[in-house]
Design an enzyme around this catalytic site. Structure first.
Site, PDB file in Angstrom:
ATOM      1  N   LYS A 128      -5.877 -49.381 -12.858  1.00  0.00           N
ATOM      2  CA  LYS A 128      -4.836 -50.410 -12.802  1.00  0.00           C
ATOM      3  C   LYS A 128      -5.295 -51.481 -11.823  1.00  0.00           C
ATOM      4  CE  LYS A 128      -0.785 -50.819 -14.796  1.00  0.00           C
ATOM      5  NZ  LYS A 128      -0.331 -50.263 -16.075  1.00  0.00           N
ATOM      6  N   ASN A 187      10.941 -57.161 -24.628  1.00  0.00           N
ATOM      7  CA  ASN A 187       9.923 -56.932 -25.658  1.00  0.00           C
ATOM      8  C   ASN A 187      10.076 -55.548 -26.290  1.00  0.00           C
ATOM      9  OD1 ASN A 187       7.562 -57.058 -27.187  1.00  0.00           O
ATOM     10  ND2 ASN A 187       6.301 -56.383 -25.486  1.00  0.00           N
ATOM     11  N   GLY A 233      12.618 -53.104 -25.895  1.00  0.00           N
ATOM     12  CA  GLY A 233      13.943 -52.749 -26.410  1.00  0.00           C
ATOM     13  C   GLY A 233      14.272 -53.467 -27.711  1.00  0.00           C
TER      14      GLY A 233
HETATM   15  P1  NAD Z   1      10.565 -57.232 -20.693  1.00  0.00           P
HETATM   16  O1  NAD Z   1      10.436 -57.990 -19.414  1.00  0.00           O
HETATM   17  O2  NAD Z   1      10.204 -57.902 -21.972  1.00  0.00           O
HETATM   18  O3  NAD Z   1      12.082 -56.707 -20.862  1.00  0.00           O
HETATM   19  C1  NAD Z   1      12.810 -56.112 -19.826  1.00  0.00           C
HETATM   20  C2  NAD Z   1      14.296 -56.136 -20.191  1.00  0.00           C
HETATM   21  O4  NAD Z   1      15.017 -55.497 -19.146  1.00  0.00           O
HETATM   22  C3  NAD Z   1      14.899 -57.525 -20.323  1.00  0.00           C
HETATM   23  O5  NAD Z   1      15.886 -57.512 -21.336  1.00  0.00           O
HETATM   24  C4  NAD Z   1      15.555 -57.745 -18.958  1.00  0.00           C
HETATM   25  O6  NAD Z   1      16.619 -58.708 -19.030  1.00  0.00           O
HETATM   26  C5  NAD Z   1      16.079 -56.347 -18.709  1.00  0.00           C
HETATM   27  N1  NAD Z   1      16.330 -56.091 -17.299  1.00  0.00           N
HETATM   28  C6  NAD Z   1      15.647 -56.524 -16.220  1.00  0.00           C
HETATM   29  N2  NAD Z   1      16.239 -56.096 -15.097  1.00  0.00           N
HETATM   30  C7  NAD Z   1      17.308 -55.367 -15.479  1.00  0.00           C
HETATM   31  C8  NAD Z   1      18.312 -54.673 -14.772  1.00  0.00           C
HETATM   32  N3  NAD Z   1      18.348 -54.656 -13.439  1.00  0.00           N
HETATM   33  N4  NAD Z   1      19.250 -54.021 -15.495  1.00  0.00           N
HETATM   34  C9  NAD Z   1      19.221 -54.048 -16.840  1.00  0.00           C
HETATM   35  N5  NAD Z   1      18.319 -54.695 -17.553  1.00  0.00           N
HETATM   36  C10 NAD Z   1      17.363 -55.348 -16.875  1.00  0.00           C
HETATM   37  O7  NAD Z   1       9.712 -55.899 -20.474  1.00  0.00           O
HETATM   38  P2  NAD Z   1       9.201 -54.875 -21.602  1.00  0.00           P
HETATM   39  O8  NAD Z   1       7.784 -55.201 -21.931  1.00  0.00           O
HETATM   40  O9  NAD Z   1      10.199 -54.779 -22.681  1.00  0.00           O
HETATM   41  O10 NAD Z   1       9.142 -53.521 -20.755  1.00  0.00           O
HETATM   42  C11 NAD Z   1      10.333 -52.830 -20.421  1.00  0.00           C
HETATM   43  C12 NAD Z   1       9.976 -51.532 -19.713  1.00  0.00           C
HETATM   44  O11 NAD Z   1       9.150 -50.747 -20.541  1.00  0.00           O
HETATM   45  C13 NAD Z   1       9.206 -51.669 -18.392  1.00  0.00           C
HETATM   46  O12 NAD Z   1       9.598 -50.608 -17.557  1.00  0.00           O
HETATM   47  C14 NAD Z   1       7.766 -51.468 -18.804  1.00  0.00           C
HETATM   48  O13 NAD Z   1       6.968 -51.010 -17.719  1.00  0.00           O
HETATM   49  C15 NAD Z   1       7.941 -50.407 -19.869  1.00  0.00           C
HETATM   50  N6  NAD Z   1       6.826 -50.365 -20.823  1.00  0.00           N
HETATM   51  C16 NAD Z   1       6.604 -51.417 -21.658  1.00  0.00           C
HETATM   52  C17 NAD Z   1       5.531 -51.368 -22.543  1.00  0.00           C
HETATM   53  C18 NAD Z   1       5.287 -52.509 -23.510  1.00  0.00           C
HETATM   54  O14 NAD Z   1       4.324 -52.379 -24.295  1.00  0.00           O
HETATM   55  N7  NAD Z   1       6.090 -53.565 -23.537  1.00  0.00           N
HETATM   56  C19 NAD Z   1       4.680 -50.249 -22.554  1.00  0.00           C
HETATM   57  C20 NAD Z   1       4.967 -49.159 -21.704  1.00  0.00           C
HETATM   58  C21 NAD Z   1       6.043 -49.249 -20.838  1.00  0.00           C
END
Ligand code: NAD
Length: 417
Positions: free
Chosen positions: A106, A221, A223
């Protein structure tokens, strides 16, 4: 001084627990506790106003017993070496669990990218690659994206690496735009992977997704893509939220409209087919599947008792604290841990490497078929270990992953037992 454990301390607590269950030798634990290589760099950046500032960058390479190390790059103002070390350890486990022939790494830069001009950001990214160049490459360490590193950043990383080495080498990075060698389907891989693992686990319990009520915290992204796949499989998404709050309709939300809104506005404000509620209320909604896709530590010992679901499917990394997981287990709620559920992104990053090494690209259908196979196999393996050893899924996943890394280290002669 803060008493809160650091990310690395939390990771090591997890290691200690599983080491006891597996009766690991001190030698094995010693190797797993110790990243193989840590790099700190000070990056000088000429700002647009002519001044000079320094930014600290990091790269941690945890363990290369299974192959070259791989892992994302975070651009975040609070990035620290401790964080990067912890995340490199997690990546070793994730890669091993999914049988990806790679170790974990990382990296990151302590910076808020939104405070830089596009020119400053590009110069910072290129300088970071210059600084870590001796330690990276397709056979050594393959940086990918994470928070703050969209495809444009990965394109600059790739271009700078190729400029400095004087050769075309798309396999040196993951998460590139498809035209520069990125994999088809990468943007949806984690969301679809969640569905594949959930389907497999339900199948083993004689159930399926048809008619299941799903609540998703965090409509970003991950969700938002996951919500569309759930609906395609016949599930009913009743609640979604973003950082500002959520919306709930027990009969099911219009996910097409929600996806259009998030794509157009970046949020879910303005949706009208349900009742507004806070993120805390959303987590406590009655449902079949609760899918946290926002941040770490959302289900804690404070709210775990109020959770009314049958399954928690961890999309985010670390959304359930260890104390909360104990409470959920007592309530007979099945937690599908992050390293099983959200490994889809890491799997497709590996597919990107394979395609780039061959200079050949697979279409989306092929990528998703291969992803499905790996996600189902991983879920199956973890459930079998959990049943055989009578442990929770999270511990079973760690046992599987650590077992593979330890076997590789033993065969290489790094450890005797
Ligand atoms: P993103 O930034 O696109 O989305 C995050 C979402 O969470 C947004 O809707 C944001 O408004 C919401 N959010 C932020 N703070 C919040 C809070 N305090 N309470 C409620 N909602 C809140 O990020 P993403 O890429 O969708 O990733 C989301 C999670 O999934 C992260 O923990 C990330 O590490 C994990 N993850 C993502 C991927 C990926 O490929 N996108 C892969 C593995 C893990």
């Amino acid at each position: 001084m803060s008493q809160k454990p650091t990310a690395y301390e939390i990771a090591m607590q997890g290691l200690e627990q599983v080491a006891k269950l597996m009766r690991l030798s001190d030698e094995a634990v010693g190797y797993l506790r110790t990243p193989q290589r840590l790099l700190v760099v000070e990056i000088p950046l000429r700002m647009d106003d002519g001044s000079l500032r320094f930014f600290t960058g990091y790269r941690a390479q945890h363990n290369s017993a299974l192959g070259p190390v791989k892992g994302g790059t975070r651009l975040h103002p609070e990035e620290t070496m401790d964080d990067v070390k912890a995340l490199s350890f997690w990546m070793s486990i994730k890669n091993a669990l999914a049988n990806i022939p790679a170790g974990g790494a990382k990296g990151g830069i302590a910076v808020d990218p939104s405070t830089l001009s596009p020119g400053e950001l590009e110069r910072l990214c290129r300088r970071y690659i210059q600084a870590i160049l001796p330690l990276i490459g397709p056979q050594v360490d393959i940086p990918g994206p994470d928070i703050g590193t969209p495809q444009q950043v990965m394109a600059w990383f790739t271009d700078e690496y190729e400029r400095l080495t004087g050769r075309h080498e798309p396999a040196a990075f993951a998460g590139k735009p498809p035209i520069l060698g990125g994999s088809a389907g990468r943007d949806r891989a984690t969301g679809l992977g969640l569905i594949f693992s959930m389907e497999k686990i339900l199948e083993m319990r004689g159930e399926n997704l048809e008619g299941k009520k799903v609540v998703i915290q965090g409509y970003g992204n991950l969700g938002s893509h996951a919500s569309r796949f759930f609906v395609e499989k016949g599930a009913v998404v009743t609640g979604i939220s973003d950082v500002h709050g959520g919306i709930y309709n027990p009969k099911g939300l219009d996910i097409k409209a929600a996806f259009e809104t998030i794509t157009r506005t970046g949020g879910i404000k303005g949706l009208k087919d349900g009742d507004p509620l806070t993120n805390q209320e959303l987590l406590e909604l009655p449902c079949d599947l609760l899918v946290p896709c926002a941040l770490q530590s959302q289900i804690t010992k404070e709210n775990a008792d109020k959770i009314k679901t049958r399954y928690v499917l961890e999309g985010a990394n670390g959304p359930t604290t260890p104390e909360a997981e104990d409470i959920l287990m007592d309530k007979n709620i099945c937690v599908i841990p992050d390293i099983v559920a959200n490994v889809g992104g890491a799997v497709v990053a590996y597919f990107e490497l394979v395609q780039d090494l061959y200079l050949y690209s697979w279409d989306e259908a092929e990528v998703f078929a291969k992803l499905k196979q790996i996600m189902r196999k991983t879920a199956d393996e973890v459930c079998s270990i959990a049943a055989e050893k009578n442990v929770r899924l999270r511990h079973a996943a760690w046992m599987s992953a650590l077992g593979k890394i330890i076997t590789a280290m033993r065969l290489r002669g790094w450890i005797k037992h």
